[in-house]
Write an enzyme that holds these catalytic residues in place. Structure first.
Site, short mmCIF file in Angstrom:
data_model
loop_
_atom_site.label_atom_id
_atom_site.label_comp_id
_atom_site.label_asym_id
_atom_site.label_seq_id
_atom_site.Cartn_x
_atom_site.Cartn_y
_atom_site.Cartn_z
CB CYS A 272 23.22 71.14 37.42
SG CYS A 272 21.59 71.67 36.88
N1 LIG Z 1 17.53 73.14 38.86
C1 LIG Z 1 18.43 73.71 38.12
O1 LIG Z 1 19.11 74.61 38.58
C2 LIG Z 1 18.65 73.30 36.66
C3 LIG Z 1 19.41 74.14 35.85
C4 LIG Z 1 19.59 73.81 34.53
C5 LIG Z 1 19.06 72.62 34.04
N2 LIG Z 1 18.35 71.79 34.84
C6 LIG Z 1 17.79 70.58 34.24
O2 LIG Z 1 16.41 70.78 33.99
C7 LIG Z 1 15.69 69.58 34.19
C8 LIG Z 1 14.59 69.79 35.21
O3 LIG Z 1 15.20 70.12 36.46
P1 LIG Z 1 14.40 70.83 37.63
O4 LIG Z 1 15.44 71.25 38.61
O5 LIG Z 1 13.48 71.86 37.08
O6 LIG Z 1 13.56 69.59 38.20
P2 LIG Z 1 12.39 69.64 39.30
O7 LIG Z 1 12.45 68.34 40.00
O8 LIG Z 1 12.45 70.91 40.07
O9 LIG Z 1 11.05 69.71 38.42
C9 LIG Z 1 10.67 68.70 37.56
C10 LIG Z 1 9.15 68.62 37.53
O10 LIG Z 1 8.80 67.64 36.55
C11 LIG Z 1 7.67 66.94 37.01
N3 LIG Z 1 7.57 65.67 36.29
C12 LIG Z 1 8.24 64.52 36.49
N4 LIG Z 1 7.85 63.58 35.60
C13 LIG Z 1 6.93 64.15 34.81
C14 LIG Z 1 6.15 63.70 33.71
N5 LIG Z 1 6.29 62.46 33.23
N6 LIG Z 1 5.27 64.54 33.16
C15 LIG Z 1 5.12 65.80 33.63
N7 LIG Z 1 5.82 66.29 34.66
C16 LIG Z 1 6.72 65.48 35.24
C17 LIG Z 1 7.91 66.79 38.50
O11 LIG Z 1 6.71 66.53 39.19
C18 LIG Z 1 8.53 68.14 38.85
O12 LIG Z 1 7.54 69.09 39.25
C19 LIG Z 1 16.72 68.53 34.60
O13 LIG Z 1 17.14 67.82 33.46
C20 LIG Z 1 17.86 69.36 35.12
O14 LIG Z 1 19.10 68.71 35.00
C21 LIG Z 1 18.11 72.12 36.16
#
Ligand SMILES: NC(=O)c1ccc[n+]([C@@H]2O[C@H](COP(=O)([O-])OP(=O)(O)OC[C@H]3O[C@@H](n4cnc5c(N)ncnc54)[C@H](O)[C@@H]3O)[C@@H](O)[C@H]2O)c1
Length: 438
Positions: A272
């Site tokens: 983030c």
């Molecule tokens: N990790 C954090 O602390 C956090 C906090 C707030 C917001 N975010 C935001 O949330 C979003 C997700 O982050 P995250 O940390 O959960 O990511 P992550 O990488 O942990 O998980 C994302 C998942 O999406 C899957 N994926 C990718 N492409 C895909 C598709 N086309 N169809 C279906 N699944 C698909 C991946 O295989 C993965 O399992 C990002 O935009 C991030 O900026 C993250």
């Protein structure tokens, strides 16, 4: 359509889908299942889906026992089959939004999901984008794909943006008790999205547009980046002035109003804070505006690993040693305390810079037994007395609570403590160097 969907949400007969079962999506899917919905988790990763269907969890904050129980009771199913999205009444999207090498937004994941949703959409569906992104994404990337199907947003289908605020490892604030902002394309979109999230999240904060909701997330993370940049600069200032930065921060934090405590460190990491502000900077560049605070904070924060290496070099020099040829133990490689997430971790830069200068680097992290970077894998070492005593310097990059710092202080020769982890310990054998004077 709206009333039907509201009723299905209210009586829990709606099928809820979550796309992307990572740090954000998996805890959300679990909350929906706990609230009584049948939940479909769709992810392109077969590894993730197989793991979850075996009742295991790849996310530290989500216990495997909970996944196992939900899979067994069929409240939750994980799948790589996109066509299952057709069964969904609501779809929440939490796929990655990284930066390209040029530091421009990489929207490929969001676009891939938008296209999948377009293929599976049906009247009466709610779609909520949760991935952090630039203002305008929901309206510009998602909405036209519904409209191309002849569906009117706000009438036939509902579309909103709702930023996720997951803070991995935070024991107090989780998906359920952290207020959630929702901005819809129309008031009906907000009503439906609010009704859905109210089933499993304590407080919903509606805002007037998706752009406002998109910007809320970017303001929050830019706020953190800028304040961390400020306090990192303050550490350098204190070092030059011979003042203890931790004492200054702790004393300033006694002010009951108008001050918020941030602490310096080896740089910022995670999916983030190092990335999200650049989504806004990019968007503003397209409007011919330069976001100076964002760029300056990023410059200061990304220079911190270099500063840590400089401190290590000086510490070794005081022992008549050079970085070249020294054995250095990096303690903690996850980007923050008590978690296993390595994404954008400043430890990666610290290790690379030390090795570039000729050091032999080992690492220990109780949460990261091994990791891969640029195709190379690296395995951590046990934190034995020999490892601690054998290192010419120990660099604490991340201050996990599971480490025995008392023992470390009694065994190591010199410790570069970038987190002030040793402040409350009695003096031991080790000489301690901090980011700024203590
Ligand atoms: N990790 C954090 O602390 C956090 C906090 C707030 C917001 N975010 C935001 O949330 C979003 C997700 O982050 P995250 O940390 O959960 O990511 P992550 O990488 O942990 O998980 C994302 C998942 O999406 C899957 N994926 C990718 N492409 C895909 C598709 N086309 N169809 C279906 N699944 C698909 C991946 O295989 C993965 O399992 C990002 O935009 C991030 O900026 C993250």
């Amino acid at each position: 359509m709206k009333d039907q969907l509201l009723k299905r949400i209210s009586d829990r007969s709606a099928t809820v889908a979550v796309v992307g079962l990572g740090y954000v999506g998996l805890p959300l899917a679990v909350e929906f299942a706990r609230a009584g919905f049948n939940v479909i988790g769709y992810d392109v990763s077969k590894r993730v889906v197989d793991l979850l269907m075996k009742g295991e969890s790849h996310i530290q904050d989500v216990p495997a026992s909970e996944i196992a129980a939900l899979v067994e009771s069929r409240k939750f199913v994980a799948t790589t089959d996109e066509s299952r999205l057709k069964e969904a009444d609501t779809i929440s999207i939490a796929v990655p939004t990284p930066l390209a090498k040029t530091r421009d937004p990489d929207m490929s994941y969001v676009i891939a999901v938008a296209e999948a949703v377009q293929r599976q959409a049906h009247p009466g569906m709610l779609v909520v984008l949760e991935s952090t992104t630039y203002p305008g994404t929901t309206r510009e990337v998602m909405q036209p794909r519904f409209e191309s199907l002849g569906l009117t947003v706000g009438k036939d289908v509902f579309l909103a943006f709702s930023p996720e605020r997951v803070d991995p490892g935070n024991e107090k604030w989780n998906t359920k008790n952290t207020p959630k902002v929702v901005g819809g394309i129309t008031p009906a979109c907000v009503d439906v999205a609010k009704a859905l999230y109210e089933t499993c999240i304590d407080t919903i904060v509606p805002v007037s547009t998706p752009e406002a909701a998109e910007l809320v997330k970017l303001l929050e993370n830019t706020f953190r980046s800028v304040n961390i940049g400020l306090v990192n600069e303050m550490a350098i200032v204190c070092d030059k002035l011979g003042v203890d930065v931790w004492e200054v921060i702790d004393a300033a934090a006694t002010k009951p109003f108008g001050f918020m405590k941030f602490t310096p460190g080896p740089g910022i990491g995670g999916h983030c804070i190092p990335l999200d502000p650049h989504y806004l900077a990019w968007k503003m560049r397209t409007l011919n505006y330069r976001t100076r605070f964002i760029e300056l904070a990023s410059e200061v924060n990304s220079s911190m690993p270099e500063y840590v290496v400089e401190k290590t070099s000086i510490a070794l020099n005081d022992d008549r040693k050079s970085v070249k040829g020294s054995r250095i133990l990096v303690l903690g490689v996850a980007y923050k305390r008590d978690i296993d997430d390595m994404r954008e971790s400043p430890a990666l830069d610290v290790i690379r810079l030390l090795e570039e200068r000729g050091a032999t680097v080992d690492y220990h992290d109780p949460h990261v037994p091994s990791y891969r970077e640029d195709g190379h894998s690296r395995t951590g070492v046990e934190l034995t007395d020999e490892v601690m005593a054998g290192a010419d310097a120990v660099v604490i990059v991340t201050d996990h609570r599971a480490v025995d710092y008392k023992r470390l202080v009694s065994k190591a020769k010199v410790i570069v403590d970038t987190r002030n982890a040793l402040a409350r310990l009695p003096a031991g054998k080790a000489r301690i160097v901090t980011l700024a004077r203590r």
